[in-house]
Design a protein around this motif. Sequence first.
Motif, PDB file in Angstrom:
ATOM      1  N   LYS A  20      33.030  -6.018 -10.727  1.00 25.18           N
ATOM      2  CA  LYS A  20      32.503  -6.566 -11.975  1.00 25.18           C
ATOM      3  C   LYS A  20      32.096  -5.516 -13.001  1.00 25.18           C
ATOM      4  CE  LYS A  20      30.944 -10.744  -9.609  1.00 25.18           C
ATOM      5  NZ  LYS A  20      29.839 -11.675  -9.364  1.00 25.18           N
ATOM      6  N   GLY A  21      32.025  -4.247 -12.569  1.00 24.68           N
ATOM      7  CA  GLY A  21      31.647  -3.191 -13.502  1.00 24.68           C
ATOM      8  C   GLY A  21      32.719  -2.153 -13.740  1.00 24.68           C
ATOM      9  N   GLN A  40      28.365   0.809 -17.950  1.00 21.01           N
ATOM     10  CA  GLN A  40      29.037  -0.294 -17.253  1.00 21.01           C
ATOM     11  C   GLN A  40      28.245  -0.742 -16.030  1.00 21.01           C
ATOM     12  OE1 GLN A  40      33.457   1.310 -18.592  1.00 21.01           O
ATOM     13  NE2 GLN A  40      33.208   0.641 -16.492  1.00 21.01           N
ATOM     14  N   ILE A  41      27.637   0.207 -15.326  1.00 23.52           N
ATOM     15  CA  ILE A  41      26.779  -0.155 -14.186  1.00 23.52           C
ATOM     16  C   ILE A  41      25.597  -0.980 -14.673  1.00 23.52           C
ATOM     17  CG2 ILE A  41      25.176   0.760 -12.463  1.00 23.52           C
ATOM     18  CD1 ILE A  41      27.129   3.120 -12.123  1.00 23.52           C
ATOM     19  N   GLN A  76      24.025  -8.471 -15.874  1.00 21.26           N
ATOM     20  CA  GLN A  76      24.726  -9.748 -15.847  1.00 21.26           C
ATOM     21  C   GLN A  76      24.544 -10.442 -14.508  1.00 21.26           C
ATOM     22  OE1 GLN A  76      26.163 -11.315 -18.363  1.00 21.26           O
ATOM     23  NE2 GLN A  76      26.652 -13.053 -17.015  1.00 21.26           N
ATOM     24  N   GLU A  77      24.627  -9.683 -13.435  1.00 20.62           N
ATOM     25  CA  GLU A  77      24.436 -10.256 -12.103  1.00 20.62           C
ATOM     26  C   GLU A  77      23.021 -10.809 -11.947  1.00 20.62           C
ATOM     27  OE1 GLU A  77      26.520 -10.668  -9.162  1.00 20.62           O
ATOM     28  OE2 GLU A  77      27.815 -10.655 -10.934  1.00 20.62           O
ATOM     29  N   VAL A 117      19.400 -15.410 -11.416  1.00 26.06           N
ATOM     30  CA  VAL A 117      18.245 -16.168 -11.913  1.00 26.06           C
ATOM     31  C   VAL A 117      18.667 -17.593 -12.285  1.00 26.06           C
ATOM     32  CG1 VAL A 117      16.533 -16.361 -13.760  1.00 26.06           C
ATOM     33  CG2 VAL A 117      16.976 -14.150 -12.702  1.00 26.06           C
ATOM     34  N   GLY A 118      19.852 -17.707 -12.954  1.00 25.24           N
ATOM     35  CA  GLY A 118      20.343 -19.011 -13.351  1.00 25.24           C
ATOM     36  C   GLY A 118      20.638 -19.885 -12.139  1.00 25.24           C
ATOM     37  N   THR A 119      21.191 -19.276 -11.090  1.00 22.52           N
ATOM     38  CA  THR A 119      21.509 -20.023  -9.873  1.00 22.52           C
ATOM     39  C   THR A 119      20.235 -20.522  -9.188  1.00 22.52           C
ATOM     40  OG1 THR A 119      23.492 -18.700  -9.537  1.00 22.52           O
ATOM     41  CG2 THR A 119      22.663 -19.913  -7.632  1.00 22.52           C
ATOM     42  N   GLN A 120      19.227 -19.648  -9.162  1.00 25.15           N
ATOM     43  CA  GLN A 120      17.974 -20.009  -8.515  1.00 25.15           C
ATOM     44  C   GLN A 120      17.235 -21.085  -9.301  1.00 25.15           C
ATOM     45  OE1 GLN A 120      16.003 -16.252  -8.229  1.00 25.15           O
ATOM     46  NE2 GLN A 120      17.250 -15.535  -6.508  1.00 25.15           N
TER      47      GLN A 120
END
Length: 417
Positions: free
Chosen positions: A364-365, A400-401, A407-408, A413-416
């Motif tokens: 992803k990075g 990028q890291i 983003q992760e 947080v959104g999932t939780q």
Amino acid sequence: MSSESGHPIGGETPFEVEYAQRVYRLPPYMFGRINALLYEKRVAGHDVIDLGMGNPSDPPQEFVMEKMCEAVRDERNHGYSKSNGIRNLRREVAGKYLKKYGVRLDPESEVIACLGSKEGFSHMCLALMGPGDTAIVPAPYFPVHTYAVALASGNVIALEVGDSEKFLQNIAYTCEHLYPKPKLLILCYPHNPSTVTVEPEFFVEVVKLAKRYGFMVISDFAYADVAFDGYKPPSFLSAPGASSVGVEFTTMSKGYNMAGWRVGFCAGNAEMIKGLATIKGYYDYGMFQAIQIAAIVALREGDAAVEEQSKIYESRRDVLVDGLTRLGWGVTPPKAGMFVWAKIPEVWMQRMNTMDFAMMLLEKGDVAVSPGSGFGPCGEGYVRMAMVENEERLRQAVRQIGRCLKQEEKELVGTQG
């Protein structure tokens, strides 16, 4: 008999290849997943910043390449070469040891050229180790330090290298309580991957232990020419009596930017070198002579270029360490070598292991790093980053890291929620 597709005809049992047991004794290759994904992304057109492998990206000096071209055009250089290296090259190595470390070596019996230090190290283990023999290696460990012992049918005991005094104490304890006693101690300073360094007194104590317990020593001195902030990596052979108990491997891959040329050396104990020469005599015909001639010129005239290369790595180190520190990483600036050994932020250590973290940065990075677990259990919680890209690319890697982790974090947080 088989069809054109390669499938067996008439129900015949497929022919099976069974490897030698030494191959099955090898530990699993931990970097396979990383390398496979790196290849896939590059084929797909992604501009991946590869900080995984310590593969120098800078070229050798122009005068070295010119000498190489000149030597290649000399028809006398295209036959088989001596497997221990031409005499003038061995003399040049002895001269460097005397000039830089004050160590006197006999180029005839105490210096041998190798096809890179990795080849020499592996064949030295084959000459010294056998079933039932044990080697002590520093942990986390550079993979070849364990693989070469395993391929020689030996056993490995890995001792943590972070605290030098404790490391010495653990060597003594192991020798006192293990039977039969370890036959070989493998050292690597400046250490890969952890970047730990030592002072000359450390090797003095190593020699004392070797004489007391009767083990041999191999010093892998791969980063002898890359050091920062005024630090000067000491040579194991500079310790009094070192040549009576061990050898040291050096290479032109790092400071001289000649990684693909495969030029390495072993120096020190004449009997150990004789054993290596015996193995090499059966396995190879030596290094291409044109490369050896160019290597002589590099050793003779390249001191200023090697110092300049260290300054380049020092600047890259500062960029990478500063960038990671701003991201909240706990990073100790290395005093030598080509790597930053970075502890993964605690918030991520609680969520995933080192391998998954490295895969996330790559997937992803678009940044490839080496997961610490690839260097054994002691490496868990760390990643190794090679300072092989220029400063701007390193800054881009840090950006990028940072974006990847941010983003992760949002997605988690959104999932939780």
